[in-house]
Write a protein that holds these residues in place. Structure first.
Motif, PDB file in Angstrom:
ATOM      1  N   LEU A 313      -7.659  -3.479 -29.946  1.00 25.91           N
ATOM      2  CA  LEU A 313      -9.036  -3.413 -29.482  1.00 25.91           C
ATOM      3  C   LEU A 313      -9.167  -4.244 -28.214  1.00 25.91           C
ATOM      4  O   LEU A 313      -8.837  -5.443 -28.208  1.00 25.91           O
ATOM      5  N   ASP A 314      -9.585  -3.607 -27.129  1.00 25.99           N
ATOM      6  CA  ASP A 314      -9.932  -4.350 -25.924  1.00 25.99           C
ATOM      7  C   ASP A 314     -11.292  -5.002 -26.159  1.00 25.99           C
ATOM      8  O   ASP A 314     -12.301  -4.311 -26.319  1.00 25.99           O
ATOM      9  N   TYR A 315     -11.311  -6.316 -26.177  1.00 23.38           N
ATOM     10  CA  TYR A 315     -12.510  -7.027 -26.620  1.00 23.38           C
ATOM     11  C   TYR A 315     -13.430  -7.388 -25.465  1.00 23.38           C
ATOM     12  O   TYR A 315     -14.606  -7.030 -25.456  1.00 23.38           O
ATOM     13  N   ALA A 316     -12.929  -8.120 -24.495  1.00 19.21           N
ATOM     14  CA  ALA A 316     -13.800  -8.593 -23.411  1.00 19.21           C
ATOM     15  C   ALA A 316     -12.942  -9.018 -22.236  1.00 19.21           C
ATOM     16  O   ALA A 316     -11.715  -9.137 -22.326  1.00 19.21           O
ATOM     17  N   ARG A 317     -13.607  -9.256 -21.121  1.00 20.76           N
ATOM     18  CA  ARG A 317     -12.953  -9.742 -19.908  1.00 20.76           C
ATOM     19  C   ARG A 317     -13.779 -10.893 -19.345  1.00 20.76           C
ATOM     20  O   ARG A 317     -15.010 -10.822 -19.273  1.00 20.76           O
ATOM     21  N   LEU A 318     -13.083 -11.956 -18.936  1.00 20.50           N
ATOM     22  CA  LEU A 318     -13.716 -13.088 -18.271  1.00 20.50           C
ATOM     23  C   LEU A 318     -13.235 -13.109 -16.830  1.00 20.50           C
ATOM     24  O   LEU A 318     -12.033 -13.224 -16.580  1.00 20.50           O
ATOM     25  N   THR A 319     -14.170 -13.017 -15.891  1.00 18.98           N
ATOM     26  CA  THR A 319     -13.825 -13.113 -14.479  1.00 18.98           C
ATOM     27  C   THR A 319     -14.335 -14.451 -13.973  1.00 18.98           C
ATOM     28  O   THR A 319     -15.539 -14.721 -13.994  1.00 18.98           O
ATOM     29  N   ILE A 320     -13.404 -15.287 -13.531  1.00 19.49           N
ATOM     30  CA  ILE A 320     -13.709 -16.680 -13.180  1.00 19.49           C
ATOM     31  C   ILE A 320     -13.870 -16.795 -11.674  1.00 19.49           C
ATOM     32  O   ILE A 320     -13.068 -16.262 -10.904  1.00 19.49           O
ATOM     33  N   GLY A 321     -14.907 -17.483 -11.253  1.00 17.47           N
ATOM     34  CA  GLY A 321     -15.194 -17.640  -9.838  1.00 17.47           C
ATOM     35  C   GLY A 321     -14.137 -18.460  -9.124  1.00 17.47           C
ATOM     36  O   GLY A 321     -13.493 -19.334  -9.709  1.00 17.47           O
ATOM     37  N   GLY A 322     -13.999 -18.181  -7.833  1.00 15.04           N
ATOM     38  CA  GLY A 322     -13.066 -18.930  -7.016  1.00 15.04           C
ATOM     39  C   GLY A 322     -13.662 -20.187  -6.437  1.00 15.04           C
ATOM     40  O   GLY A 322     -13.079 -20.808  -5.541  1.00 15.04           O
ATOM     41  N   GLY A 323     -14.811 -20.580  -6.909  1.00 14.11           N
ATOM     42  CA  GLY A 323     -15.492 -21.783  -6.449  1.00 14.11           C
ATOM     43  C   GLY A 323     -16.645 -22.070  -7.388  1.00 14.11           C
ATOM     44  O   GLY A 323     -16.840 -21.380  -8.396  1.00 14.11           O
ATOM     45  N   ARG A 324     -17.432 -23.054  -7.069  1.00 10.87           N
ATOM     46  CA  ARG A 324     -18.559 -23.422  -7.914  1.00 10.87           C
ATOM     47  C   ARG A 324     -19.727 -22.464  -7.697  1.00 10.87           C
ATOM     48  O   ARG A 324     -19.910 -21.904  -6.627  1.00 10.87           O
ATOM     49  N   GLY A 325     -20.539 -22.285  -8.741  1.00 11.27           N
ATOM     50  CA  GLY A 325     -21.812 -21.612  -8.603  1.00 11.27           C
ATOM     51  C   GLY A 325     -21.773 -20.107  -8.723  1.00 11.27           C
ATOM     52  O   GLY A 325     -20.726 -19.468  -8.886  1.00 11.27           O
ATOM     53  N   LEU A 326     -22.978 -19.528  -8.619  1.00  8.36           N
ATOM     54  CA  LEU A 326     -23.177 -18.096  -8.804  1.00  8.36           C
ATOM     55  C   LEU A 326     -22.468 -17.267  -7.753  1.00  8.36           C
ATOM     56  O   LEU A 326     -21.796 -16.277  -8.066  1.00  8.36           O
TER      57      LEU A 326
END
Length: 888
Positions: A313-326
């Protein structure tokens, strides 16, 4: 809701969400369970015949001892246990990752996976994410103030037996960390989710795989399920659950900050001081759900666990920012999705041309929908945003205490634009004690006056509001602050809780000059030998509170609360570090505490004093459940009845006491046991604790209309010596300041530095305290020798001296005399009753009280007014209540 306990509405909301979310109208509405008529599911996922199996197929386990060696080489991903020196620093100090946890990282981003064993926060079993960071120079930096989310199959998660490295990335392929174990219900919210997701997964083993490719910004979460069930198990929907959503507020494209009620493609969790990340389920929506008390639930589509075999089961994906903030998080998401972007940068300048610091720049579309926002500018005034390559946008700027600038239109070719701020001036406030002429902590509130308008940004922009719509509120713990203000007219109010008079001044900001104000505050209420506390204060260590501990302590000392008690959910902590960091030891004494938080069961209880246990789960927070462990996976999940849980608490070496918090309503304690104040008996005897002696009677509410008052009087009427406290239950300082109401304890000192937590506890257990919501009421019987909590031997009629004190800005109208549960007299308090030589003494008189034979009587005095506590508070009514004096 005042706590993580989401109570009855949450179950109904989750049920509605699960039944009205992702599945289509042709799909059957039955609850989760073994598959019956499942034509709506993928037929290939079901076995034609029910097979027999001895148990679940084996799941592979990797290298449990692999080490991660930093720095990280470009073009590679790596996985392994992390050493102490390689852990990133946590700006909030709330991180729970430790040496020996597992690192999954590449040259861009990193995620930390907790090792097996007891886990902090709410999922107790390890093997879940506990930290996110970006990578710079091969090292981990900008760690997020990460909270917690759940990796769920129905209502179950992995009871982690092992965490291992399936691939360390040395071969140039994706690095993979795996957590393996049986599926078991998450103990904390089992009472809630079992109603909505009743499927039984106890014969299913599962592996959670965290997968990071070289060069990627995203981590894939995948599940391998190995079923030993002889029948397929159908989950009609899946739950994605998040906690600590106030710590990193959610952003959704097309909506801004805050979560819409309908389906969303992804949620970005924003941290301006660490990396942000986006959570999505590729190709599938995150369906309707709910947002309640720091918990966010989103419903995804259903799935089937086939019988006697493994499935994925493909559950979820987390995409992490390359810096701080939105902005960095959204840019990383677009880069991963190959969406063309362009950068917009520039300098924000003051009206005089100098760089403007602390300014956030917002990009919106033509309809005013927030697209992205910058980090606050530094001393150079520079900002950076990323928008669609061909998007026309509007830029606005804002900083705390200022107006939102008029939007500036930028066409699709613009890549730079400098911005100018309006003229601003300053007000410099210094606060002194009128007696000692020493600097005094105080709250500074700025109100717009004479048509001046300083409207806050739209809520969807994610800017925390000021308290009660004031232009600015500053909790000046040093007694001094400089506040910037745009052109206009203002009223400045300086206050220090309820014992002091307030200072007010009007100013006009016309240029960049600084107005000097000196506020000399007079201490008019006599509280000699008494210190006041708030025993129910939450910080961002709680899942449903955004405030930093430093902010809460500043708020406490500025508002004259000398005993600020940190009562975070399920975690032992105090304010000792914050008090020391601010240098306010002479104004505040820390007491270590926690709030036991039974979700949808029997309510909440404050426990103090508690000594943290280093290395223990949640620093040794008391348990109220028994649940499976890796070496005993079939141990039944059992929620203790309150007497058992609280007796275990009381048996600790610190001899803590239990405060029954907000006992009324839904699944809180008195409703849980069915307590009847008329009979003094509960319907649920097994849950009734006969030992508690402290009750939170006033939780952000006053004497008049207080919901818990009748129950408290009922306990006293039936011989229970239970004493009242009043607390704010403050979660967000901008809506619930610390110290309304407060509990004032007779401690024979005015110096918090001389106290011990045990001494405070003992005085409270003896009832030597009153509750103040702006008014201070004292009472003494037996010739002034016996006060609240005490016993006085008198005749059939007792003379009791009652003194009511309040600062001039606090309304006092009446005094209730309560004897044996009945209000026997209501005395109007007139201006002429005040002491001419000390107007703060509004009433000081001896009152005769009839005393019953036999066991005698108790008497309580409560003063109150009907004008709100302006200008310090908004809407809250003044009151003061004694604890009972027992007359014989």
């Amino acid at each position: 809701m005042r706590s993580l306990d989401a109570r009855a509405p949450l179950a109904a909301a989750l049920l509605l969400a699960s039944l009205s979310g992702c599945p289509g109208p042709s799909e059957p509405p039955e609850a989760d369970g073994a598959v019956g008529d499942a034509a709506w599911l993928d037929a290939e996922a079901l076995d034609a015949e029910t097979p027999r199996c001895e148990g679940p197929p084996a799941l592979a386990v990797g290298d449990e001892e692999a080490r991660a060696t930093l720095p990280i080489a470009p073009g590679r991903a790596l996985a392994g246990r992390i050493d102490a020196g390689d852990l990133p620093s946590s700006w909030s100090g709330l991180s729970v990752y430790e040496p020996g946890d597992f690192l999954l990282a590449n040259e861009h981003v990193a995620i930390l996976i907790e090792d097996r064993g007891p886990s902090d926060l709410y999922d107790p079993w390890g093997g879940r994410p506990v930290g996110l960071a970006r990578v710079e120079g091969g090292r981990l930096v900008d760690a997020a103030d990460f909270g917690e989310f759940f990796v769920l199959v129905g209502r179950a998660t992995v009871l982690t037996e092992s965490v291992s490295v399936m691939n360390d990335g040395a071969d140039g392929e994706a690095a993979v960390v795996r957590a393996v174990g049986w599926l078991r219900p998450v103990p904390f919210f089992e009472s809630l989710t079992s109603r909505v997701f009743p499927a039984d997964y106890t014969r299913v083993r599962a592996a959670i795989d965290y997968v990071l490719e070289p060069g990627s910004h995203h981590v894939d979460i995948r599940l391998e399920l190995a079923s030993g069930s002889p029948s397929p198990i159908r989950a009609r929907s899946r739950l994605h659950g998040f906690l600590y959503s106030t710590r990193t507020p959610p952003f959704v494209r097309g909506a801004g900050f805050g979560l819409p009620s309908d389906s969303v493609d992804a949620i970005t969790w924003v941290d301006d001081r660490g990396v942000s990340y986006t959570y999505d389920t590729p190709g599938q929506p995150l369906g309707p759900g709910l947002e309640q008390s720091g918990f966010v639930g989103r419903i995804g589509p259903g799935f089937v666990v086939p019988a006697c075999t493994t499935s994925h089961l493909d559950y979820a994906r987390l995409t992490i920012g390359g810096g701080r903030g939105l902005d960095a998080a959204l840019a990383a998401l677009d880069e991963e999705g190959a969406r063309p972007l362009r950068a917009i940068s520039g300098v924000v300048r003051e009206a005089d041309g100098s760089p403007a610091e602390g300014v956030t720049v917002f990009a919106t579309d033509a309809d005013g929908v927030l697209l992205t926002r910058s980090l606050p500018t530094g001393s150079d005034g520079r900002y950076l945003l990323h928008v669609g390559a061909e998007a026309s946008v509007r830029l606005s700027s804002h900083r705390r205490g200022a107006r939102v600038s008029a939007p500036i239109e930028l066409d699709a070719s613009a890549t730079s634009r400098d911005l100018a701020m309006d003229v601003r001036g300053f007000v410099h406030v210094r606060t002194f004690d009128a007696d000692a002429l020493e600097p005094l902590p105080a709250r500074i509130s700025v109100f717009a006056a004479d048509g001046t308008l300083v409207a806050p940004p739209p809520a969807a922009w994610g800017v925390p509001p000021e308290y009660a719509d004031r232009v600015l509120v500053e909790y000046a713990h040093t007694g001094e602050a400089t506040l910037p203000l745009p052109e206009g007219r203002y009223r400045v109010v300086v206050s220090r809780g309820f014992e002091y008079e307030v200072f007010e001044a009007s100013i006009a900001i016309e240029d960049a000059s600084t107005h000097e104000l000196t506020a000399v505050l007079e201490h008019v209420v006599d509280t000699t030998g008494v210190l006041c506390g708030d025993f129910h204060i939450h910080t961002r260590r709680s899942a449903d509170a955004p405030d930093e501990g430093l902010l809460k302590v500043r708020g406490a000392v500025a508002d004259g609360v000398e005993l600020p008690v940190r009562s975070d959910h399920e975690y032992i902590s105090d304010f000792s570090e914050e008090i020391a960091a601010l240098g306010v030891e002479r104004f505040a004494f820390p007491i270590s505490s926690t709030e036991m938080t039974s979700l949808m069961v029997w309510g909440h209880a404050g426990v103090f004093p508690l000594d943290p246990i280093p290395g223990a789960r949640n620093r040794g927070a008391p348990l109220w459940q028994e649940y499976p462990e890796p070496d005993d996976p079939d141990r039944p999940l059992r929620t203790m009845e309150p007497p058992e849980a609280w007796d275990l608490v009381r048996a600790r070496p610190e001899r803590p006491t239990v405060i029954i918090n907000h006992p009324m309503g839904a699944t809180n304690y008195f409703d849980y046991v069915g307590y009847d104040p008329v009979t003094g008996l509960p319907r649920r005897a097994a849950g009734w604790d006969t030992t508690f002696t402290i009750l939170e009677v006033f939780n952000g509410e006053s004497w008049v209309g207080g919901r818990t008052v009748p129950s408290w009087l009922g306990l006293l009427d039936h011989g229970r010596r239970v004493f009242a406290v009043g607390s704010s239950d403050s979660h967000k300082l901008h809506s619930s300041p610390v110290g309304y109401p407060r509990t004032c304890v007779e401690l024979d000192t005015d110096d918090p530095r001389t106290l011990t937590a045990a001494f405070v506890r003992d005085r409270m257990l003896a009832g030597r305290m009153t509750v103040s919501g702006g008014i201070f009421v004292d009472a003494w019987a037996a010739g002034g020798t016996v006060g609240p909590g005490g016993d006085a031997t008198v005749g059939s009629r007792a003379a009791v001296r009652v003194r009511v004190q309040a600062a001039s800005w606090v309304d006092v109208d009446a005094l209730d005399v309560v004897v044996d549960g009945r209000t026997v007299d209501t005395i109007e308090i007139l201006p002429t009753d005040a002491d001419p030589s000390n107007p703060a003494v509004r009433f000081d008189r001896t009152i005769d009280v009839d005393v019953a034979g036999g066991d005698g009587s108790y008497v309580i005095f409560a003063a109150y007014g009907d004008a709100p506590l302006e200008p310090m508070l908004r809407g809250e009514l003044p009151f003061g209540v004694t604890n009972p004096i027992f007359l014989h």
